[in-house]
Design a protein around this motif. Structure first.
Motif, mmCIF file in Angstrom:
data_model
loop_
_atom_site.group_PDB
_atom_site.id
_atom_site.type_symbol
_atom_site.label_atom_id
_atom_site.label_comp_id
_atom_site.label_asym_id
_atom_site.label_seq_id
_atom_site.Cartn_x
_atom_site.Cartn_y
_atom_site.Cartn_z
ATOM 1 N N UNK A 187 0.862 -1.175 0.000
ATOM 2 C CA UNK A 187 0.000 0.000 0.000
ATOM 3 C C UNK A 187 0.900 1.226 0.000
ATOM 4 N N UNK A 188 0.820 1.998 -1.087
ATOM 5 C CA UNK A 188 1.662 3.191 -1.239
ATOM 6 C C UNK A 188 3.140 2.847 -1.041
ATOM 7 N N UNK A 189 3.537 1.692 -1.574
ATOM 8 C CA UNK A 189 4.926 1.297 -1.568
ATOM 9 C C UNK A 189 5.403 0.562 -0.336
ATOM 10 N N UNK A 190 4.554 0.359 0.658
ATOM 11 C CA UNK A 190 4.938 -0.314 1.897
ATOM 12 C C UNK A 190 4.231 -1.661 1.978
ATOM 13 N N UNK A 191 4.992 -2.722 2.246
ATOM 14 C CA UNK A 191 4.408 -4.050 2.437
ATOM 15 C C UNK A 191 3.430 -3.991 3.611
ATOM 16 N N UNK A 192 2.201 -4.479 3.404
ATOM 17 C CA UNK A 192 1.174 -4.375 4.451
ATOM 18 C C UNK A 192 1.558 -5.171 5.698
ATOM 19 N N UNK A 193 2.419 -6.196 5.545
ATOM 20 C CA UNK A 193 2.840 -6.968 6.726
ATOM 21 C C UNK A 193 3.825 -6.183 7.589
ATOM 22 N N UNK A 194 4.385 -5.086 7.053
ATOM 23 C CA UNK A 194 5.298 -4.248 7.834
ATOM 24 C C UNK A 194 4.575 -3.088 8.495
ATOM 25 N N UNK A 195 3.266 -3.010 8.274
ATOM 26 C CA UNK A 195 2.441 -1.988 8.921
ATOM 27 C C UNK A 195 1.662 -2.633 10.065
ATOM 28 N N UNK A 196 1.285 -1.844 11.044
ATOM 29 C CA UNK A 196 0.382 -2.370 12.062
ATOM 30 C C UNK A 196 -0.996 -2.526 11.451
ATOM 31 N N UNK A 197 -1.758 -3.443 11.985
ATOM 32 C CA UNK A 197 -3.100 -3.651 11.445
ATOM 33 C C UNK A 197 -3.971 -2.412 11.640
ATOM 34 N N UNK A 198 -3.795 -1.727 12.770
ATOM 35 C CA UNK A 198 -4.580 -0.508 12.989
ATOM 36 C C UNK A 198 -4.237 0.551 11.954
ATOM 37 N N UNK A 199 -2.952 0.680 11.627
ATOM 38 C CA UNK A 199 -2.525 1.658 10.622
ATOM 39 C C UNK A 199 -3.097 1.301 9.260
ATOM 40 N N UNK A 200 -3.007 0.007 8.910
ATOM 41 C CA UNK A 200 -3.501 -0.439 7.610
ATOM 42 C C UNK A 200 -5.001 -0.224 7.491
ATOM 43 N N UNK A 201 -5.744 -0.711 8.482
ATOM 44 C CA UNK A 201 -7.205 -0.643 8.396
ATOM 45 C C UNK A 201 -7.724 0.761 8.636
ATOM 46 N N UNK A 202 -6.919 1.605 9.297
ATOM 47 C CA UNK A 202 -7.318 2.997 9.463
ATOM 48 C C UNK A 202 -7.317 3.765 8.163
ATOM 49 N N UNK A 203 -6.605 3.257 7.162
ATOM 50 C CA UNK A 203 -6.555 3.902 5.846
ATOM 51 C C UNK A 203 -7.608 3.339 4.893
ATOM 52 N N UNK A 204 -8.445 2.450 5.395
ATOM 53 C CA UNK A 204 -9.424 1.790 4.536
ATOM 54 C C UNK A 204 -10.828 1.916 5.111
ATOM 55 N N UNK A 205 -11.780 1.943 4.219
ATOM 56 C CA UNK A 205 -13.183 1.894 4.610
ATOM 57 C C UNK A 205 -13.840 0.715 3.938
ATOM 58 N N UNK A 206 -14.738 0.045 4.645
ATOM 59 C CA UNK A 206 -15.325 -1.177 4.096
ATOM 60 C C UNK A 206 -16.820 -1.179 4.364
ATOM 61 N N UNK A 207 -17.591 -1.458 3.340
ATOM 62 C CA UNK A 207 -19.041 -1.594 3.460
ATOM 63 C C UNK A 207 -19.405 -2.990 2.966
ATOM 64 N N UNK A 208 -20.006 -3.778 3.861
ATOM 65 C CA UNK A 208 -20.307 -5.168 3.540
ATOM 66 C C UNK A 208 -21.767 -5.342 3.161
#
Length: 660
Positions: free
Chosen positions: A469-490
């Motif tokens: 995501x934006x050049x950073x491997x998602x496994x090197x980000x915290x889950x809160x940081x990753x999911x804080x940049x995303x919105x999801x509607x199920x």
């Protein structure tokens, strides 16, 4: 969601095989490893070492005072007994003269009895001395009760703090578990472990710790006093200990598995009740009420049998212990009486010994009776420990990275993933989603569409490749940081018990009132909320049943709108709204998707015509990609899907017209 995420277990045959309650039987044959589980449960008291030591000291003092009572009370009996005999003897004579006279007459047994007594011929009962002894006994029992109350008070704090920490650990553990754990665990079963089993552990600790400590100290103290009074009578009383151990061991082995089965069936029954309640409408629609009731009755009967067996078998311990205690009591009374008549022991000591024998057998009986509580509590503890020992999700990196900017560029590089290692789902998938690009994902059910977005959110870990995501491997980000940049509607809306305003603000708790209203207006929530008596203060129940399915979905879209994420994921987000509202939402979501990457999963192809890129997935692979026009012109998988939705109804209408 629009598709199943995990492979289903084989469907159970029978009347409930395809209904909402199908395939839920759980085995209850697993035996409990009592020793290690009990040791681990006791080990959870380690943070309370200081208070536990204080509890032990209070217990020792309380038991000492309690144990001294019968011995001192025996002195009052001796005073009364000796005073009664003294009153029958002639005044002026000495005890030695009277004893010698009895021996001269051949009455050696009576002479031995009188020689062991402290007699003053001609005097009666010294009631002053008796009163003094009774006051001492009363003081000892009052002090014993006060120390016992203090012990119970401190121990209650120890127990509740221990259970509090256990509940907190379970709560924190649940948040560290991977989504795959919840795919395999029934909600009712999980709730049973979190509530019923922990409550049972609390009750077990509360009821057994104080009683166990007091009973053990009482046994030791009483045993010491019995040996002080009469070693021979004490040896008779000791017969109770091996008999107690034998009875408890034999019965406990039989009831052990019953308690495991009891709490396992409790979890199964809770799971069935929860499922039947949440699917109540479906059960009524398909007329499966009788099958649900039958299934409930079967599981309820299994729980009844397991509970009855566990309680009945373990309940035999107490009567058996009382029977052994009564036999020992009779033997002590007979032998003690013979020893009194022989002058080798005083009547007060025999009375005290009989009281001690009762005090000795009573805690042993209580220890036996506690066996069922201990087994039940340890069975629950084992179920909770199983939850605490479950494999956790991969932890966040110690030194996490974060993208320097929020453009929303997502890249899949040779991504592979499968729920079951033997059944590959996604293999070597590569994809680039540019900032601001709208990507639609279509395909048949089970193609891997929802799995793809779950991998973006890192709900599951990859088997191979990587996602950036934006050049950073998602496994090197915290889950809160990753999911804080995303919105999801199920597709499956989730609203909690609270006001509509609170549910919208869940996307960004620090949002202002004006921002909440702007999000509601942009997603057409404001249109129906204004018609409600309480407006945005309307309180939703647990199931949000006071809103229609479409209104609930609008609220979830407003929540995502308010969050203003850099990546937006819409999984069949408009499946529950009418056609007119869907058109309005298309305009709202077009505004929402502006300047951010969006993934749209849809079965209705009319909703994704304007997408910048359409991905067609089959069996975990992207088989086609392009715009709506390009894919139709190619005449491939997308064209076949499109024709299946739009051409078939036209052909059906034409056939109906010809037939008429």
């Amino acid at each position: 969601m629009s598709e199943t995420r995990t492979p289903r277990p084989p469907v159970r045959r029978g009347p409930m095989g395809g209904g909402p309650m199908g395939g839920m039987g759980m085995p209850a044959e697993k035996s409990m490893n009592f020793g290690p589980s009990a040791k681990r449960l006791v080990g959870r008291l380690a943070p309370e070492r200081g208070p536990v030591v204080f509890v032990i000291l209070l217990g020792v003092v309380s038991v000492v005072f309690s144990v001294l009572g019968p011995k001192i009370l025996g002195q009052a009996t001796n005073l009364i007994f000796e005073g009664f005999f003294s009153a029958q003897l002639p005044a002026g004579a000495t005890k030695e003269q009277i004893v010698e006279g009895l021996r001269a007459q051949g009455q050696d047994q009576q002479a031995d009895l009188l020689s062991s007594l402290n007699l003053t011929p001609g005097q009666g009962i010294d009631f002053g001395a008796v009163a003094t002894v009774l006051l001492w006994v009363l003081a000892l029992y009052v002090l014993s009760s006060l120390f016992g109350w203090a012990q119970a008070y401190v121990l209650n704090g120890v127990t509740q703090r221990t259970v509090y920490r256990l509940r907190r650990e379970v709560e924190e553990k649940i948040h560290r578990l991977p989504l795959s754990y919840f795919d395999k665990m029934q909600r009712g079963e999980l709730l049973s472990r979190v509530t019923n089993d922990i409550d049972n552990i609390s009750q077990t600790l509360q009821q057994t710790m104080s009683q166990l400590l007091t009973s053990l100290l009482t046994v030791i103290g009483v045993l010491v006093m019995m040996f002080v009074i009469s070693p021979w009578l004490a040896l008779i009383a000791l017969v109770t200990i091996p008999a107690t151990l034998l009875i408890t061991t034999v019965i406990a082995k039989r009831s052990q598995k019953q308690f495991v089965a009891q709490w396992t069936h409790t979890g199964v029954l809770n799971a069935r009740i929860e499922e039947a309640y949440s699917g109540h409408s479906l059960v009524r629609v398909f007329g499966r009420r009788k099958e649900v009731e039958q299934s409930f009755d079967e599981k309820n009967e299994e729980l009844y049998q397991a509970s009855f067996g566990a309680q009945f078998v373990s309940g035999i311990i107490m009567p058996a212990m009382m029977f052994v205690g009564n036999l020992v009591y009779v033997v002590i009374a007979v032998v003690g009486g013979l020893m009194v008549s022989g002058g080798s022991i005083s009547l007060g000591d025999v009375q005290a010994f009989i009281q001690y024998s009762r005090q000795f057998t009573q805690p042993l009986s209580q220890l036996g009776a506690m066996a069922n509580l201990l087994q039940s509590g340890v069975a629950s503890a084992e179920r909770v420990f199983e939850l605490l020992d479950a494999e956790e999700q991969v932890p966040d990196p110690v030194e996490p990275e974060a993208p320097a900017e929020e453009s929303g560029r997502l890249v899949f590089e040779d991504v592979s993933f499968s729920y079951d290692p033997e059944t590959p789902l996604i293999e070597d998938l590569s994809l680039v989603a540019e900032p601001g690009q709208s990507i639609a994902i279509v395909g048949p059910t089970g193609a891997g569409k929802t799995t793809l977005v779950n991998l973006i959110m890192r709900f599951y870990e990859l088997d191979g490749g990587r996602i950036t995501l934006d050049g950073v491997d998602v496994t090197k980000m915290t889950r809160d940081e990753l999911r804080g940049r995303m919105g999801m509607v199920l597709q499956d809306t989730w609203l909690f018990a609270g006001t509509i305003r609170e549910n919208i603000a869940y996307g960004r708790p620090d949002a202002t009132e004006e921002e909440i209203l702007d999000a509601a207006r942009a997603t057409y929530v404001d249109r129906f909320v204004r018609s409600l008596p309480d407006g945005y203060d309307t309180v939703l129940d647990d199931e949000a049943s006071n809103l229609s399915a479409g209104e609930r979905q609008l609220v979830t879209i407003a929540r995502a709108f308010l969050a203003q994420p850099s990546v937006l994921i819409l999984d069949e987000a408009t499946s529950s709204v009418d056609t007119r509202t869907e058109l309005l939402l298309q305009h709202a979501m077009n505004a929402l998707r502006a300047d951010r990457t969006s993934f749209v999963i849809a079965h209705r192809l009319s909703t994704i015509r304007d997408a910048d890129l359409i991905l067609v997935m089959e069996a975990g692979h992207i088989v086609e990609q392009g715009t709506h026009g390009e894919l139709l012109a190619a005449g491939g998988a997308y064209a076949r899907l499109y024709e299946a939705q739009f051409a078939a109804p036209i052909e059906d209408d034409a056939e109906d017209a010809v037939a008429s």
